[in-house]
Scaffold this motif. Structure first.
Motif, PDB file in Angstrom:
ATOM      1  N   UNK A 215       0.254  -8.345   7.176  1.00 44.39           N
ATOM      2  CA  UNK A 215       0.626  -6.987   7.579  1.00 44.39           C
ATOM      3  C   UNK A 215       0.566  -6.056   6.390  1.00 44.39           C
ATOM      4  N   UNK A 216       0.060  -4.857   6.629  1.00 46.43           N
ATOM      5  CA  UNK A 216       0.114  -3.794   5.628  1.00 46.43           C
ATOM      6  C   UNK A 216       0.779  -2.601   6.281  1.00 46.43           C
ATOM      7  N   UNK A 217       1.900  -2.168   5.705  1.00 44.41           N
ATOM      8  CA  UNK A 217       2.686  -1.096   6.314  1.00 44.41           C
ATOM      9  C   UNK A 217       3.221  -0.167   5.236  1.00 44.41           C
ATOM     10  N   UNK A 218       3.423   1.111   5.594  1.00 42.65           N
ATOM     11  CA  UNK A 218       4.032   1.998   4.623  1.00 42.65           C
ATOM     12  C   UNK A 218       3.890   3.461   4.953  1.00 42.65           C
TER      13      UNK A 218
ATOM     14  N   UNK B 182       4.866   1.098   0.099  1.00 36.10           N
ATOM     15  CA  UNK B 182       4.447   0.099   1.079  1.00 36.10           C
ATOM     16  C   UNK B 182       5.340  -1.133   1.094  1.00 36.10           C
ATOM     17  N   UNK B 183       5.345  -1.765   2.264  1.00 41.71           N
ATOM     18  CA  UNK B 183       5.923  -3.108   2.396  1.00 41.71           C
ATOM     19  C   UNK B 183       4.913  -3.969   3.105  1.00 41.71           C
ATOM     20  N   UNK B 184       4.401  -4.929   2.364  1.00 41.28           N
ATOM     21  CA  UNK B 184       3.414  -5.850   2.903  1.00 41.28           C
ATOM     22  C   UNK B 184       4.095  -7.102   3.468  1.00 41.28           C
ATOM     23  N   UNK B 185       3.352  -7.832   4.253  1.00 41.58           N
ATOM     24  CA  UNK B 185       3.888  -9.076   4.803  1.00 41.58           C
ATOM     25  C   UNK B 185       2.803 -10.116   4.929  1.00 41.58           C
ATOM     26  N   UNK B 186       3.165 -11.369   4.675  1.00 41.57           N
ATOM     27  CA  UNK B 186       2.211 -12.463   4.841  1.00 41.57           C
ATOM     28  C   UNK B 186       2.979 -13.750   5.086  1.00 41.57           C
ATOM     29  N   UNK B 187       2.412 -14.613   5.899  1.00 40.28           N
ATOM     30  CA  UNK B 187       3.087 -15.853   6.282  1.00 40.28           C
ATOM     31  C   UNK B 187       2.058 -16.781   6.907  1.00 40.28           C
ATOM     32  N   UNK B 188       2.192 -18.069   6.614  1.00 39.39           N
ATOM     33  CA  UNK B 188       1.268 -19.047   7.182  1.00 39.39           C
ATOM     34  C   UNK B 188       2.041 -20.080   7.982  1.00 39.39           C
ATOM     35  N   UNK B 189       1.648 -20.260   9.238  1.00 39.99           N
ATOM     36  CA  UNK B 189       2.196 -21.289  10.102  1.00 39.99           C
ATOM     37  C   UNK B 189       1.076 -22.249  10.484  1.00 39.99           C
TER      38      UNK B 189
ATOM     39  N   UNK C 222       0.810  -1.202   0.000  1.00 39.91           N
ATOM     40  CA  UNK C 222       0.000   0.000   0.000  1.00 39.91           C
ATOM     41  C   UNK C 222       0.839   1.244   0.000  1.00 39.91           C
ATOM     42  N   UNK C 223       0.269   2.351  -0.546  1.00 39.90           N
ATOM     43  CA  UNK C 223       0.943   3.634  -0.430  1.00 39.90           C
ATOM     44  C   UNK C 223       0.645   4.166   0.963  1.00 39.90           C
ATOM     45  N   UNK C 224       1.669   4.478   1.726  1.00 42.95           N
ATOM     46  CA  UNK C 224       1.433   4.855   3.106  1.00 42.95           C
ATOM     47  C   UNK C 224       1.643   6.331   3.372  1.00 42.95           C
TER      48      UNK C 224
ATOM     49  N   UNK D  69       2.287  10.467   6.292  1.00 44.29           N
ATOM     50  CA  UNK D  69       1.799   9.548   7.326  1.00 44.29           C
ATOM     51  C   UNK D  69       2.505   8.198   7.256  1.00 44.29           C
ATOM     52  N   UNK D  70       2.772   7.650   8.420  1.00 44.67           N
ATOM     53  CA  UNK D  70       3.219   6.266   8.521  1.00 44.67           C
ATOM     54  C   UNK D  70       2.025   5.455   8.995  1.00 44.67           C
ATOM     55  N   UNK D  71       1.700   4.403   8.255  1.00 45.07           N
ATOM     56  CA  UNK D  71       0.545   3.554   8.586  1.00 45.07           C
ATOM     57  C   UNK D  71       1.036   2.123   8.769  1.00 45.07           C
ATOM     58  N   UNK D  72       0.785   1.570   9.935  1.00 45.53           N
ATOM     59  CA  UNK D  72       1.215   0.208  10.234  1.00 45.53           C
ATOM     60  C   UNK D  72       0.055  -0.562  10.845  1.00 45.53           C
ATOM     61  N   UNK D  73      -0.336  -1.645  10.184  1.00 42.76           N
ATOM     62  CA  UNK D  73      -1.365  -2.545  10.705  1.00 42.76           C
ATOM     63  C   UNK D  73      -0.813  -3.960  10.630  1.00 42.76           C
ATOM     64  N   UNK D  74      -0.567  -4.560  11.789  1.00 40.81           N
ATOM     65  CA  UNK D  74      -0.078  -5.931  11.867  1.00 40.81           C
ATOM     66  C   UNK D  74      -1.198  -6.816  12.398  1.00 40.81           C
TER      67      UNK D  74
END
Length: 307
Positions: free
Chosen positions: A259-262, A245-252, A9-11, A274-279
């Motif tokens: 995560x959506x961050x940026x 943005x730097x997104x993140x995803x992982x399955x355990x 995402x554009x943050x 703005x810095x937007x971080x949602x984990x």
């Protein structure tokens, strides 16, 4: 562990305040406050005239808790993906004032968000002036969330030592290296630390390295190198804004990480304001489309206030 590609995402650094007036006002009708309080507990509201015009009633808004919008974001995410744990930190980078905050010091798996630290450590090793091959690798790792490049840099740079060096350099309080040194995605961090990482990128490193990272994040591809659509969260929710943005995803076996961050620019004259971080930690086996749509639903509540 199966890494999952997150949407980029554009943050922008934004704060949303939801308050109550004499009449109930919907969140969508709220605008961004002109002045932001410096406290993390309250947000300033526009001043109102001390004397109302003839025939009108003066309505004075109450101060807004910075947790109010974050709680509404959490509710939207949990409604779409029940059982999800959420951490949120949204900050106006021009003032340092918080816009929304919830569980900001709680640890979550980074998944691919840790690639920001891998990139920073790699660039620092070359005195922030990478050769062309390194610059290309770092850019591809960030924009396409390329795991193969991340694996190579992680091993080359000493795996967990990367995290230790960056924790010290940036001053991160809630970020720890993974127990299994082969699993970089299991690095733990907090929403507040991710905000600090973005602040370090924009203000703490030389311009050539900063521009390399921000260009890669700004040009994040819709489809990641593993075929995952990584435009959930910030990119899909904050239409009309410019983002990096730097997104993140992982399955355990025990959980799903998304995560959506940026950094988000609400207007051309407010670059990366703005810095937007949602984990998030979502239940194991959550469908990726459901998990991504949940974060998008939460971030959408920022749309009217990131101005």
């Amino acid at each position: 562990m199966t890494p999952i590609q997150a949407r980029s995402p554009h943050v922008r650094w934004t704060w949303i305040a939801a308050g109550s007036f004499v009449a109930v006002i919907s969140l969508a009708a709220l605008g961004a406050p002109r002045a932001l309080a410096t406290s993390r507990d309250q947000i300033g509201l526009d001043q109102v005239p001390t004397t109302p015009p003839p025939g009108t009633t003066l309505v004075v808004p109450r101060p807004i808790s910075v947790t109010a919008i974050a709680q509404q974001m959490q509710a939207a995410i949990q409604a779409a993906s029940p059982g999800t744990t959420v951490g949120i930190d949204v900050v106006d980078t021009t003032t340092g004032a918080p816009v929304a905050s919830l569980n900001a010091d709680q640890q979550f798996y980074t998944a691919s968000v840790v690639k920001l630290l891998i990139a920073l450590d790699t660039l620092e090793d070359q005195n922030w002036q990478p050769d062309s091959d390194t610059a290309e690798r770092v850019s591809e790792m960030l924009s396409a969330s390329n795991d193969n490049i991340a694996d190579w840099l992680w091993d080359t740079r000493g795996n967990n030592a990367i995290i230790d060096r960056m924790v010290s350099a940036i001053g991160l309080n809630g970020t720890t290296a993974p127990e299994d040194i082969a699993q970089w995605g299991e690095t733990l961090t907090t929403p507040r630390d991710v905000v600090a990482i973005f602040r370090y990128i924009t203000t703490g490193i030389p311009a050539p390295a900063r521009d390399l990272i921000l260009d890669a994040l700004h040009n994040a591809s819709e489809t990641a190198s593993d075929g995952t659509n990584q435009y959930f969260g910030i990119p899909d929710a904050l239409t009309g804004a410019t983002w990096a943005v730097k997104q993140g995803w992982m399955e355990l076996n025990s959980s799903t990480t998304l995560a959506t961050t940026g950094l988000v620019s609400p207007a051309p004259d407010q670059p990366y304001r703005y810095a937007v971080v949602v984990l998030s930690t979502q239940p194991a086996g959550t469908d990726w489309s459901v998990a991504g749509a949940a974060l998008t639903a939460g971030v959408q509540l920022l749309h009217a206030v990131l101005k």
